[in-house]
Write a protein that holds these residues in place. Structure first.
Motif, PDB file in Angstrom:
ATOM      1  N   ASP A 111     -22.466 121.635  -1.490  1.00 58.13           N
ATOM      2  CA  ASP A 111     -21.366 122.737  -0.888  1.00 58.13           C
ATOM      3  C   ASP A 111     -20.114 122.552  -1.561  1.00 58.13           C
ATOM      4  N   ALA A 112     -20.260 122.562  -2.593  1.00 60.66           N
ATOM      5  CA  ALA A 112     -19.126 123.093  -3.714  1.00 60.66           C
ATOM      6  C   ALA A 112     -18.907 124.631  -3.882  1.00 60.66           C
ATOM      7  N   ARG A 113     -17.986 124.950  -3.196  1.00 66.30           N
ATOM      8  CA  ARG A 113     -17.988 127.035  -3.455  1.00 66.30           C
ATOM      9  C   ARG A 113     -17.060 127.698  -4.380  1.00 66.30           C
ATOM     10  N   SER A 114     -16.177 126.870  -4.963  1.00 67.75           N
ATOM     11  CA  SER A 114     -15.749 127.352  -6.290  1.00 67.75           C
ATOM     12  C   SER A 114     -14.758 125.812  -7.285  1.00 67.75           C
ATOM     13  N   LYS A 115     -14.460 125.617  -8.158  1.00 67.68           N
ATOM     14  CA  LYS A 115     -13.614 124.389  -8.934  1.00 67.68           C
ATOM     15  C   LYS A 115     -12.916 125.731  -9.474  1.00 67.68           C
ATOM     16  N   VAL A 116     -11.718 124.509 -10.007  1.00 62.52           N
ATOM     17  CA  VAL A 116     -10.359 125.080 -10.579  1.00 62.52           C
ATOM     18  C   VAL A 116     -10.642 124.024 -12.010  1.00 62.52           C
ATOM     19  N   TYR A 117     -10.119 124.897 -13.229  1.00 59.97           N
ATOM     20  CA  TYR A 117     -10.401 123.337 -14.461  1.00 59.97           C
ATOM     21  C   TYR A 117      -8.907 124.418 -14.783  1.00 59.97           C
ATOM     22  N   VAL A 248      -9.210 118.985 -17.264  1.00 62.76           N
ATOM     23  CA  VAL A 248      -8.870 118.786 -16.153  1.00 62.76           C
ATOM     24  C   VAL A 248      -9.293 118.952 -15.420  1.00 62.76           C
ATOM     25  N   LEU A 249     -10.534 118.691 -14.824  1.00 68.97           N
ATOM     26  CA  LEU A 249     -10.993 119.466 -13.259  1.00 68.97           C
ATOM     27  C   LEU A 249      -9.763 119.085 -12.018  1.00 68.97           C
ATOM     28  N   VAL A 250      -9.279 120.353 -11.401  1.00 62.40           N
ATOM     29  CA  VAL A 250      -7.815 120.219 -10.678  1.00 62.40           C
ATOM     30  C   VAL A 250      -8.338 120.178  -9.279  1.00 62.40           C
ATOM     31  N   SER A 251      -9.145 120.776  -8.881  1.00 63.33           N
ATOM     32  CA  SER A 251     -10.117 120.877  -7.617  1.00 63.33           C
ATOM     33  C   SER A 251     -11.046 121.514  -7.020  1.00 63.33           C
ATOM     34  N   VAL A 252     -11.848 121.403  -6.060  1.00 59.74           N
ATOM     35  CA  VAL A 252     -12.730 121.776  -5.782  1.00 59.74           C
ATOM     36  C   VAL A 252     -12.798 122.162  -4.207  1.00 59.74           C
ATOM     37  N   ALA A 253     -13.518 123.352  -4.138  1.00 64.41           N
ATOM     38  CA  ALA A 253     -13.226 124.157  -2.488  1.00 64.41           C
ATOM     39  C   ALA A 253     -14.548 123.941  -1.893  1.00 64.41           C
TER      40      ALA A 253
END
Length: 298
Positions: A111-117, A248-253
């Motif tokens: 269900d992860a749509r995008s990630k911010v690194y 660092v993995l900042v967030s996951v949408a």
């Protein structure tokens, strides 16, 4: 504890960790991993093994501000009490920031749509002891304008084979084409931050991008060379893989999967990886189109 006759519930959580002393996310025999310590903490509370799924399997030494995880457990413990119990059992370098009940079919990876690194570079010859675990120190001031110019070609849907270090521990059956939504570079004091948001990533992709852009920033390569590297589809053409400690993995949408044969409006829900009282250091990402999750370690 697990309750007899209690139906399994699905939980969704945001996890923060300092990856320095972990051998990555995934459980490995005889090694300390993030998944391992989290599953041990759950087992001590629920008296049962509970497998935990993550949106992205971070590599050894990589950190997370907002790792998205999910698990199913037969328990009547309210989410807020379960989060508190987990934090009392987790080691000091890992913590649950938020935990909530989710739909039964929620899956952190699918269900992860995008990630911010985010990748942090410390510029200059002076060591910064308090930053040594979370930055890559480069002894010169980098040319931010040249790096931004070079990074423009990376946005969009491309074959990123030149920025992949091997196929990764478990291979990549979906090929090497990925969609990058944005690449931002900015400086604050002596720290240069590279942020990359994408629908999926290849193994060590963000670290390879960071190493390549630093070569441009040092003046060793012209900005136009990055487009040539992208077209080459050859890892030997790109720059070095930047050290894991700066990533660092900042967030996951996340959001529902794409419906076949029908266009969905852009967007995906993002759990805030930080408590509300803290000031946000990263601006919220813009609206985005859902896409397939990336399963490799950037």
């Amino acid at each position: 504890m697990a309750l007899a006759g209690t139906h399994p519930r699905t939980f969704r959580a945001v996890l923060e960790y300092d990856g320095t002393d972990f051998h990555g996310w995934q459980v490995q025999a005889g090694r300390r991993t993030v998944q391992g310590v989290l599953e041990e903490a759950l087992a001590s509370i629920l008296s049962a093994r509970v497998p935990v799924i993550a949106a992205g399997r971070t590599d050894a030494g990589v950190h997370a501000l907002g790792q998205l995880v999910s698990f199913r457990a037969a328990t009547g413990i309210p989410p807020e009490r379960l989060a508190a119990a987990l934090n009392s059992r987790l080691p000091p370098d890992a913590a649950i920031l938020s935990l909530e009940e989710a739909p039964a079919d929620f899956h952190a990876t699918r269900d992860a749509r995008s990630k911010v690194y985010r990748y942090l570079v410390l510029e200059g010859r002076t060591p910064r002891p308090l930053l040594r675990r979370t930055t890559w120190r480069v002894p010169v001031r980098l040319d931010l304008r040249r790096m931004r110019e070079a990074a423009r070609c990376l946005v969009g849907r491309h074959d990123f084979a030149s920025f992949r270090t091997n196929p990764g521990p478990e291979g990549e059956g979906r090929g090497t084409v990925r969609r990058v939504l944005r690449v931002d570079l900015r400086r604050r004091g002596g720290l240069l931050a590279l942020e990359v948001e994408g629908e999926g990533f290849l193994y060590n992709m963000v670290r390879a991008i960071a190493g390549t852009l630093v070569e441009v920033g040092r003046g060793r390569w012209e900005p136009g060379r990055v487009a040539e590297i992208l077209a080459a589809r050859d890892r030997r053409a790109a720059g070095p893989t930047a050290p894991a400690r700066g990533l660092v993995l900042v967030s996951v949408a996340f959001g529902p999967p794409r419906t076949a044969g029908r266009r969905r409006s852009p967007g995906g829900r993002k759990l805030d990886p930080r408590p509300p009282a803290r000031p946000r250091m990263v601006r919220k990402a813009g609206r985005r189109r859902p896409g397939p999750p990336g399963e490799a370690m950037p």
